[in-house]
Design a protein around this motif. Structure first.
Motif, short mmCIF file in Angstrom:
data_model
loop_
_atom_site.label_atom_id
_atom_site.label_comp_id
_atom_site.label_asym_id
_atom_site.label_seq_id
_atom_site.Cartn_x
_atom_site.Cartn_y
_atom_site.Cartn_z
N VAL A 525 2.30 -26.37 4.91
CA VAL A 525 1.74 -27.73 4.82
C VAL A 525 1.01 -28.08 6.12
O VAL A 525 1.50 -28.86 6.92
CB VAL A 525 2.84 -28.77 4.52
CG1 VAL A 525 3.18 -28.78 3.07
CG2 VAL A 525 4.09 -28.51 5.33
N THR A 527 -1.67 -29.75 6.57
CA THR A 527 -2.64 -30.85 6.46
C THR A 527 -2.56 -31.81 7.63
O THR A 527 -3.58 -32.20 8.20
CB THR A 527 -2.41 -31.60 5.16
OG1 THR A 527 -2.47 -30.66 4.10
CG2 THR A 527 -3.46 -32.66 4.95
N TRP B 68 -3.13 -30.08 -1.87
CA TRP B 68 -2.37 -29.27 -0.93
C TRP B 68 -2.97 -29.34 0.46
O TRP B 68 -2.43 -30.02 1.33
CB TRP B 68 -2.28 -27.83 -1.45
CG TRP B 68 -1.44 -26.94 -0.61
CD1 TRP B 68 -0.41 -27.32 0.20
CD2 TRP B 68 -1.57 -25.55 -0.47
NE1 TRP B 68 0.12 -26.23 0.82
CE2 TRP B 68 -0.56 -25.13 0.44
CE3 TRP B 68 -2.42 -24.59 -1.01
CZ2 TRP B 68 -0.41 -23.80 0.81
CZ3 TRP B 68 -2.25 -23.27 -0.65
CH2 TRP B 68 -1.25 -22.88 0.25
N THR B 74 -8.38 -27.02 -1.06
CA THR B 74 -7.53 -26.24 -1.94
C THR B 74 -6.42 -27.11 -2.51
O THR B 74 -5.94 -28.03 -1.86
CB THR B 74 -6.95 -25.02 -1.22
OG1 THR B 74 -6.15 -24.29 -2.14
CG2 THR B 74 -6.12 -25.40 -0.03
N ARG B 75 -6.07 -26.83 -3.73
CA ARG B 75 -4.99 -27.54 -4.40
C ARG B 75 -3.96 -26.53 -4.89
O ARG B 75 -4.29 -25.37 -5.12
CB ARG B 75 -5.52 -28.33 -5.60
CG ARG B 75 -6.53 -29.38 -5.24
CD ARG B 75 -7.14 -30.00 -6.49
NE ARG B 75 -6.21 -30.86 -7.20
CZ ARG B 75 -6.00 -32.14 -6.90
NH1 ARG B 75 -6.68 -32.70 -5.92
NH2 ARG B 75 -5.14 -32.86 -7.58
N PHE B 76 -2.74 -27.00 -5.03
CA PHE B 76 -1.72 -26.16 -5.64
C PHE B 76 -1.92 -26.28 -7.14
O PHE B 76 -1.35 -27.16 -7.78
CB PHE B 76 -0.34 -26.62 -5.20
CG PHE B 76 0.77 -25.72 -5.66
CD1 PHE B 76 1.06 -24.57 -4.96
CD2 PHE B 76 1.50 -26.02 -6.79
CE1 PHE B 76 2.07 -23.72 -5.39
CE2 PHE B 76 2.51 -25.17 -7.22
CZ PHE B 76 2.80 -24.03 -6.52
N SER B 133 -2.22 -18.84 -10.81
CA SER B 133 -3.03 -19.69 -9.93
C SER B 133 -4.38 -19.94 -10.57
O SER B 133 -4.98 -19.05 -11.16
CB SER B 133 -3.29 -19.03 -8.59
OG SER B 133 -2.19 -18.33 -8.17
N LEU B 138 -5.15 -20.17 -3.52
CA LEU B 138 -3.77 -19.94 -3.92
C LEU B 138 -3.62 -18.50 -4.44
O LEU B 138 -2.65 -17.80 -4.13
CB LEU B 138 -3.38 -20.95 -4.99
CG LEU B 138 -1.92 -21.09 -5.32
CD1 LEU B 138 -1.15 -21.57 -4.12
CD2 LEU B 138 -1.72 -22.06 -6.47
#
Lengths: 540, 529
Positions: A525, A527, B68, B74-76, B133, B138
């Motif tokens: 994490v 961010t 994320w 980027t995203r999960f 994914s 990911l």
């Protein structure tokens, strides 16, 4: 303003002469409070060393140092709060110090890394009596040694450690903080000396393997003195060119003037050489392996993590603020330097047999990766490089923390062959070290990967695709020597008279845990840290 | 959507299992049983996912998307299409079987089953992660992290040269992965230029794919290609596989060849083709050449192997050639055949690997020449090996026949030359499988590993007693082993006779992939299923 009466007196004696009015510079104490706290505490720490009784010194120094770091962190937090709420870059102390987004981020990084480093330095359980000695003639383990570390003669435990290292540490840290926030080259030079001189001393304080340590200290001092001279000569040439040592004035002067370019680029080259030396970027890295190996490991950890932050903070600032306009002239050269650094680090790292030297070469390779981001000169490049410094600092600090634990009768067992089969003896230590090595190699879910991604994406976006490809290949080569250690620890049989793994005391445990947790968090994490790094750009 | 929760659960369940199993060092049996329970639980989840997936529905289903790292765009993000669904089904079926087959595995000294099973579960979770994914970042992450448990599985639990094999495997894959990282970053930069903000969302990237200049696409494609071709492995990049396959413990070898290598082909289908359509069309001849070379070269080397595990690895190289041919022939039939081939290969080669492992467990040698006439001693073992072998050479009635036939018939209209060349690979397959079987199983009982030291010269030669001793030394399949192999035999026959349920899931996704590449089916064929 001078007092009126004094002025009148002057006028009476020497009429018609214009007296320059000396204005006391305005100081924004809030903004530079973290630096003031650290440097103030450093002075206080010297007094503690002089006046507090021997038995209480260690506790006093540790408490003072931790308190200082905490207070500086709090001051930084307060200023950061107002900063993010809209108060922008502060230029203070007559324009010598600038507190802007990058400076705040890197100060925070330095304080956090300093905290972890001081925890390692303060540990007295792994090496009874601490890792430092003031007197080169006394061998470790002898009665005299125990006497000077406070243990009664004849007992095996020593309770007091040599504490000169704490004020040195604080001065050095304060120097680093000023170094990367300096708005003119002279301030930067003074800060460079303030951060370097204590480091030279700290290198020579090691209690074990003193010849190595003293050789390292002398080598570091001599080469460091050369590089300081280079730096200063560069400053002189740039002053000759621009008529000022202020970074922004140099930028103005270089933008469309018909002054001689020789002075500008000669000055830039010498200046940058001084900075590259501090950042241990190849080919100016030659001191790194010796010094990393020779210094007491907690000091090495401090040096590896914090000096890199300071040096790259200054490199970023100098290149961005003073030389952005001439980037097309010098960038090709720094491409070359970055490539050389990555290749030297990755290839020579392969041949090392000593864990500390291996991490030293790895730091040279990492310095190359950092430089890839630093010469992008975009907002992305800036934030990526700073994030990389944070990530790399904690990983390497924790790695050196683990190195302090693997010991045999002669102190730390740093030869790689002694690490064979460590996983069998001490699964947790091996797992932690393997994790850190994977982070250094840049495997995803560690901070190493996030950092590489941030830096390389900035470089690619700035049109440096070939450099990025070289960097990726160098990463693959470097991965081999990290992997070799994992192979040794996990797949090899342990040597019969191999080293034991000391049970770390609370301080070392805390430092390693901090490093590992941050390495993991920045991988999973990131961010928060990324946003903080992107908070602002350089002001001047 | 709750469907996305299902995928998340599939991702997390094995990880939880791994964390539970890892500390059970002193109770090996409990560790094994617990691990098996988690693997079976995963199988149940996979069945739920299968029933929740609607073949005629959206391109990606069971979606889940959590922010994320915004600054990396980027995203999960999880989701599956038909291709991913059959792959996670394959993983979920194979892992319990692998666990069953490794139940009595002799681990190197003082390694515990707890560590082995915990790593297997971790690997399973990461494999599932690769397939579910829908975010390129990911995907890359799982693609790379997957190496770590595999590395430890080979390096800690493998054969005599396990260190060498593990390091070679890791370095090959890591080098490929880092080259791919260059392309992944490039994708981010390109999408930033097109959209104003960089993204890794697969669907968004597919939408802008057409507008990226071909030269850029080719560079990005090559980055992905190197990593995926190493993983697949296509021929010049294959040399790590025989070593890794030979030194890995049997169960790990099954997952390595059966599933992990499929990630390469899956990556071609899901990432290379849709994200770089122009480059895929332009570079297809290159891949086709490598594919056909792989078919022939892998088969020839398989013929020449003396080590059983290396033999199985090389047959896989040949099979991967067929699969790559099907993918890059660009017709629905060939690609659907290729996807089905991935499943079938996982089952039949997995089974071949397991049976070979059972043989090695009895004889203690990996060399073919140490065995002979085993059928006389262990008829069930020989029978199951024959089934696996025949499936591997694509005998009609077995599962592989359907997929191999689909690949060839689907490829022919567009690529007749390559298809004809690849077809000769089928003849070589018959050669290597049957000869392999003949040397091991048929004829009189012989070979050092079978006859063994007990029957050295000088012992009484009463034939009855000798045969008895040999049987005792060389027992037929145990009940556990039968239980492990039965589902595989059932799947081989079932998918050979009635593959339609799987094809129903695969076909729409393959059709969509083809649309994304910007090609339609050639009109020559008469369009049989």
């Amino acid at each position: 303003m001078l007092g009126g009466g004094f002025q009148a007196g002057l006028v009476a004696q020497v009429p018609q002469v214009q007296v320059p009015q000396v204005q006391a510079p305005t100081v924004d104490y809030g903004a530079i409070a973290p630096v003031l706290i650290v440097l103030g505490a450093a002075c206080l720490s010297v007094l503690v060393e002089a006046f507090v009784s021997r038995s209480a010194r260690w506790s006093a120094q540790v408490a003072l140092t931790l308190l200082t770091l905490g207070a500086a962190g709090a001051a930084l937090g307060v200023h950061l709060y107002s900063f993010s709420a809209g108060v922008r870059n502060v230029v203070t102390l007559a324009g010598t110090i600038v507190v802007d987004g990058p400076a705040l981020f890197l100060w925070g990084t330095l304080l956090a890394l300093g905290l972890a480093a001081v925890l390692l330095i303060a540990d007295r359980t792994v090496e009874p009596g601490g890792a430092f000695s003031p007197d080169a003639a006394i061998r470790p383990g002898t009665a005299a040694d125990r006497a000077q570390t406070g243990g009664a003669v004849g007992t095996m435990t020593a309770t007091v450690m040599q504490t000169e290292v704490f004020p040195l540490f604080l001065f050095s840290l304060g120097g680093m903080m000023v170094f990367l926030a300096a708005n003119d080259l002279l301030t930067m030079f003074v800060a460079l000396e303030v951060l370097s001189l204590p480091l030279y001393l700290m290198c020579g304080l090691a209690r074990r393997r003193r010849l190595l340590a003293q050789e390292a200290a002398v080598k570091y001092f001599l080469l460091g003195a050369f590089s300081s001279a280079f730096f200063l000569y560069g400053v002189a040439l740039l002053y000759g060119y621009a008529g000022s040592v202020t970074l922004s004035r140099i930028a103005e002067a270089s933008a469309g003037s018909n002054r001689p370019d020789t002075l500008l680029f000669g000055g830039l080259a010498l200046l940058v050489i001084g900075l590259l030396f501090k950042g241990s970027i190849g080919p100016f890295h030659t001191w790194t392996p010796d010094v990393y190996q020779g210094a007491a490991t907690p000091v090495t950890a401090f040096m590896a993590a914090c000096t890199k932050v300071a040096a790259f903070g200054a490199i970023l600032r100098v290149l961005t603020v003073a030389f952005e306009g001439t980037r097309w002239e010098w960038r090709g050269l720094l491409w070359g330097v970055a490539i050389v650094s990555m290749v030297i680090g990755a290839v020579l790292g392969l041949t090392q047999t000593d864990v500390k030297r291996m991490i030293a070469y790895s730091s040279v390779a990492h310095a190359g990766f950092l430089l890839v981001g630093a010469i992008a000169l975009t907002a992305q490049g800036l934030s990526g490089t700073m994030f990389y410094l944070l990530a790399y600092g904690f990983t390497t600090l924790a790695a050196f923390g683990v190195v302090t634990l693997v010991r045999d009768a002669d102190g730390e067992a740093t030869h790689l062959s002694q690490w064979a089969g460590l996983a069998k003896r001490s699964p947790l230590t091996a797992a932690v070290f393997a994790f850190l090595l994977f982070a250094l190699a840049g495997i995803p879910l560690t901070s190493g990967f996030t950092a590489k991604f941030a830096v390389f994406s900035a470089a690619l976006a700035d049109g440096m695709a070939p450099l990025v490809m070289i960097a990726l290949v160098a990463s693959a080569v470097a991965a081999f020597f990290y992997l070799r250690v994992v192979v040794l620890m996990y797949f090899s049989e342990p040597a019969i008279d191999g080293p034991t793994v000391s049970v770390p005391g609370a301080f070392t445990t805390a430092a390693i845990t901090l490093g590992v947790v941050i390495t993991l968090l920045l991988g999973v994490v990131p961010t928060f840290a990324l946003n903080w790094a992107a908070l602002g750009t350089f002001g001047s | 959507m709750s469907g996305g929760g299902l995928l998340l659960a599939m991702l997390l369940l094995p990880l939880v299992g791994s964390a539970v199993v890892a500390p059970m060092r002193s109770t090996p049996t409990a560790a094994k049983v617990t691990a098996m329970v988690f693997a079976l639980g995963e199988l149940v989840l996979a069945a739920l996912a299968w029933s929740a997936y609607q073949p005629s529905g959206a391109r990606l289903q069971l979606l889940l998307s959590i922010p994320w790292i915004p600054s990396f765009g980027t995203r999960f993000a999880l989701g599956i299409d038909g291709i991913a669904l059959v792959m996670i089904a394959l993983v979920s079926v194979l892992v319990p079987i692998v666990m069953g087959s490794s139940w009595a595995e002799k681990l190197p000294e003082d390694r515990t089953p707890a560590g082995f099973y915990a790593l297997l579960l971790t690997l399973q979770s990461l494999l599932i992660g690769v397939f579910v994914s829908t975010d390129v970042f990911l995907f890359y992450l799982f693609f790379e992290v997957m190496l770590v448990p595999m590395y430890f599985l080979i390096g800690r639990f493998g054969g005599p040269r396990r260190q060498y094999a593990a390091v070679k495997f890791f370095l090959y894959s890591l080098l490929g992965g880092l080259v791919m990282l260059g392309s992944v970053i490039g994708l981010f930069v390109v999408s930033g230029n097109r959209l104003g903000h960089g993204t890794f969302d697969w669907a968004s990237l597919v939408r802008i794919a057409g507008s990226v200049p071909q030269s850029t696409q080719i560079w990005l494609f090559l980055g992905f290609f190197v990593a995926l071709a190493i993983k697949a492995p296509l021929v010049p990049f294959h040399t790590w596989l025989p070593d890794a396959g030979a030194e890995a413990p049997i169960g790990v070898g099954v997952l390595l060849v059966g599933v992990m290598d499929k990630v390469g082909i899956y990556g071609f289908l899901r990432y290379c083709l849709p994200l770089f359509p122009a480059a895929s069309r332009a570079l297809a001849p290159l891949v086709l050449v490598l594919a056909v070379v792989g078919v022939l070269y892998g088969a020839l080397l398989a013929v020449g192997q003396s080590d059983m595990k290396r033999f199985v690895s090389y047959t896989s190289v040949a099979h991967f050639g067929f699969i790559a041919l099907g993918v890059f022939a660009f017709s629905t039939q060939a690609q659907a055949g290729a996807v089905l081939y991935m499943v079938n290969h996982g089952i039949s080669t997995g089974m071949l690997f397991i049976v070979v492992g059972m043989l090695i467990a009895r004889g203690g040698s990996r060399l073919i020449s140490d065995y002979g006439g085993v059928a006389a001693l262990a008829p069930l073992l020989a029978g199951t090996m024959l089934v696996a072998g025949l499936s591997s050479l694509a005998l009609p009635g077995t599962n592989s026949f359907v997929s191999e036939f689909m690949v060839l018939i689907g490829s022919f209209p567009r690529q007749p030359v390559y298809t004809i060349l690849a077809t000769t690979g089928m003849i070589l397959a018959a050669l290597y499988v049957l000869w392999f079987y003949q040397r091991l199983m048929q004829g009189p009982v012989r070979g050092a590993a079978v006859v063994g030291a007990l029957d050295g010269p000088g012992t009484a030669t009463a034939p009855e007693a000798a045969a008895q001793r040999q049987r005792a030394r060389f027992p037929d399949l145990s009940i556990r082993e039968v239980a492990v192999l039965t589902p595989l035999v059932a799947l081989i026959l079932l998918l050979g006779l009635y593959p339609q349920p799987v094809l129903n899931v695969i076909n729409p996704s393959v059709g969509a992939t083809l649309t994304e590449v910007g090609l339609s089916d050639p009109v020559v064929g008469q369009g049989g299923r």
